[in-house]
Write a protein that holds these residues in place. Structure first.
Motif, PDB file in Angstrom:
ATOM      1  N   PRO A   2      36.455  27.052  48.545  1.00 16.45           N
ATOM      2  CA  PRO A   2      37.226  28.200  48.083  1.00 16.45           C
ATOM      3  C   PRO A   2      36.336  29.200  47.334  1.00 16.45           C
ATOM      4  CG  PRO A   2      37.730  26.263  46.775  1.00 16.45           C
ATOM      5  CD  PRO A   2      36.822  25.822  47.885  1.00 16.45           C
ATOM      6  N   GLU A   3      36.795  30.454  47.321  1.00 15.84           N
ATOM      7  CA  GLU A   3      36.065  31.513  46.628  1.00 15.84           C
ATOM      8  C   GLU A   3      36.084  31.253  45.116  1.00 15.84           C
ATOM      9  OE1 GLU A   3      36.480  36.276  45.840  1.00 15.84           O
ATOM     10  OE2 GLU A   3      37.295  35.443  47.690  1.00 15.84           O
ATOM     11  N   ALA A   7      38.122  31.819  36.580  1.00 12.58           N
ATOM     12  CA  ALA A   7      38.302  30.523  35.920  1.00 12.58           C
ATOM     13  C   ALA A   7      37.119  29.606  36.199  1.00 12.58           C
ATOM     14  CB  ALA A   7      39.604  29.867  36.370  1.00 12.58           C
ATOM     15  N   HIS A   8      36.617  29.620  37.431  1.00  8.51           N
ATOM     16  CA  HIS A   8      35.432  28.825  37.760  1.00  8.51           C
ATOM     17  C   HIS A   8      34.230  29.297  36.936  1.00  8.51           C
ATOM     18  CE1 HIS A   8      37.732  28.090  41.554  1.00  8.51           C
ATOM     19  NE2 HIS A   8      37.280  26.871  41.319  1.00  8.51           N
ATOM     20  N   ALA A   9      34.078  30.610  36.833  1.00  8.29           N
ATOM     21  CA  ALA A   9      32.960  31.174  36.070  1.00  8.29           C
ATOM     22  C   ALA A   9      33.068  30.766  34.600  1.00  8.29           C
ATOM     23  CB  ALA A   9      32.944  32.696  36.210  1.00  8.29           C
ATOM     24  N   LEU A  74      42.963  36.309  32.124  1.00  9.44           N
ATOM     25  CA  LEU A  74      43.274  37.674  32.563  1.00  9.44           C
ATOM     26  C   LEU A  74      42.743  37.968  33.961  1.00  9.44           C
ATOM     27  CD1 LEU A  74      42.525  39.547  29.226  1.00  9.44           C
ATOM     28  CD2 LEU A  74      44.770  39.006  30.213  1.00  9.44           C
ATOM     29  N   ASP A  75      42.022  37.023  34.537  1.00 11.70           N
ATOM     30  CA  ASP A  75      41.435  37.146  35.875  1.00 11.70           C
ATOM     31  C   ASP A  75      40.472  38.329  35.983  1.00 11.70           C
ATOM     32  OD1 ASP A  75      41.019  36.082  38.388  1.00 11.70           O
ATOM     33  OD2 ASP A  75      42.572  37.329  39.324  1.00 11.70           O
ATOM     34  N   VAL A  76      39.661  38.486  34.929  1.00 15.19           N
ATOM     35  CA  VAL A  76      38.587  39.482  34.958  1.00 15.19           C
ATOM     36  C   VAL A  76      37.618  39.079  36.066  1.00 15.19           C
ATOM     37  CG1 VAL A  76      36.653  40.398  33.605  1.00 15.19           C
ATOM     38  CG2 VAL A  76      38.859  40.000  32.512  1.00 15.19           C
ATOM     39  N   GLN A  77      36.965  40.041  36.672  1.00 16.46           N
ATOM     40  CA  GLN A  77      36.071  39.741  37.787  1.00 16.46           C
ATOM     41  C   GLN A  77      35.061  38.659  37.405  1.00 16.46           C
ATOM     42  OE1 GLN A  77      34.220  43.065  39.669  1.00 16.46           O
ATOM     43  NE2 GLN A  77      36.169  44.027  40.185  1.00 16.46           N
ATOM     44  N   PRO A  78      34.844  37.691  38.292  1.00 18.74           N
ATOM     45  CA  PRO A  78      33.923  36.591  37.997  1.00 18.74           C
ATOM     46  C   PRO A  78      32.524  37.061  37.571  1.00 18.74           C
ATOM     47  CG  PRO A  78      35.172  36.076  39.956  1.00 18.74           C
ATOM     48  CD  PRO A  78      35.508  37.498  39.590  1.00 18.74           C
ATOM     49  N   VAL A  80      31.709  39.639  35.832  1.00 18.66           N
ATOM     50  CA  VAL A  80      31.768  40.043  34.424  1.00 18.66           C
ATOM     51  C   VAL A  80      31.758  38.799  33.528  1.00 18.66           C
ATOM     52  CG1 VAL A  80      33.154  41.233  32.668  1.00 18.66           C
ATOM     53  CG2 VAL A  80      32.926  42.209  34.971  1.00 18.66           C
ATOM     54  N   VAL A  81      32.483  37.773  33.937  1.00 22.79           N
ATOM     55  CA  VAL A  81      32.503  36.519  33.177  1.00 22.79           C
ATOM     56  C   VAL A  81      31.111  35.879  33.193  1.00 22.79           C
ATOM     57  CG1 VAL A  81      33.539  34.224  32.958  1.00 22.79           C
ATOM     58  CG2 VAL A  81      34.952  36.174  33.662  1.00 22.79           C
ATOM     59  N   HIS A  82      30.458  35.891  34.351  1.00 23.89           N
ATOM     60  CA  HIS A  82      29.117  35.311  34.455  1.00 23.89           C
ATOM     61  C   HIS A  82      28.103  36.063  33.598  1.00 23.89           C
ATOM     62  CE1 HIS A  82      29.607  32.041  37.256  1.00 23.89           C
ATOM     63  NE2 HIS A  82      30.187  32.819  38.146  1.00 23.89           N
ATOM     64  N   ILE A  83      28.137  37.379  33.635  1.00 25.34           N
ATOM     65  CA  ILE A  83      27.213  38.175  32.816  1.00 25.34           C
ATOM     66  C   ILE A  83      27.445  37.865  31.335  1.00 25.34           C
ATOM     67  CG2 ILE A  83      26.653  40.516  32.046  1.00 25.34           C
ATOM     68  CD1 ILE A  83      27.224  41.407  34.979  1.00 25.34           C
ATOM     69  N   SER A  84      28.703  37.804  30.944  1.00 24.85           N
ATOM     70  CA  SER A  84      29.058  37.517  29.550  1.00 24.85           C
ATOM     71  C   SER A  84      28.590  36.126  29.140  1.00 24.85           C
ATOM     72  CB  SER A  84      30.578  37.617  29.367  1.00 24.85           C
ATOM     73  OG  SER A  84      31.043  38.883  29.739  1.00 24.85           O
TER      74      SER A  84
END
Length: 133
Positions: A2-3, A7-9, A74-78, A80-84
């Motif tokens: 799955p993509e 949440a995965h990030a 909030l389902d922010v783009q993965p 963005v989560v990874h960079i953070s």
């Protein structure tokens, strides 16, 4: 397969930060055992540095993990989560390495704090943009 989702990030970065905190805790325990200090730092510089490296991480990591978790909710783009997560993790690792080696103001300590603050600003702005948009 799955993509990957936000949440995965977030799960990746929360997991890595928890392992970092555990590692820093183990380093404190090792120093305590080596110097036979049950409480405090016993005036042992290497133990003082280990305690502060762990303590400083526990001061900054929880708010960052809460923010990463909120980004996932909030389902922010993965990306963005990874960079953070990456910025916060690198900041905490570099700072811990610098502080573990010296109590003085050093380049790793300064770089780690700046990177941590950059992560906080990036995450804060991302959450505000999401809230307002």
């Amino acid at each position: 397969m799955p993509e990957a989702t936000s949440a995965h990030a977030a799960a990746l970065w929360v997991g890595l930060h928890l392992l970092l905190l555990l590692t820093l805790s183990v380093l404190v325990v090792r120093q305590r055992q080596a110097h036979r200090v049950a409480l405090g730092d016993g005036g042992v510089p290497s133990l003082t540095h280990a305690v502060r490296a762990f303590g400083n991480a526990t001061e900054y990591v929880p708010a960052g993990l809460a923010a990463l978790t909120l980004m996932a909710v909030l389902d922010v783009q993965p990306l963005v989560v990874h960079i953070s997560g990456l910025a916060l993790f690198l900041g905490r690792v570099v700072h811990a390495v610098g502080l573990s080696r010296s109590g003085a103001a050093t380049l790793p300590r300064a770089a780690g704090m700046v990177l941590t603050w950059v992560a906080y600003v990036f995450i804060g702005v991302a959450l505000l943009v999401y809230a307002i948009a």
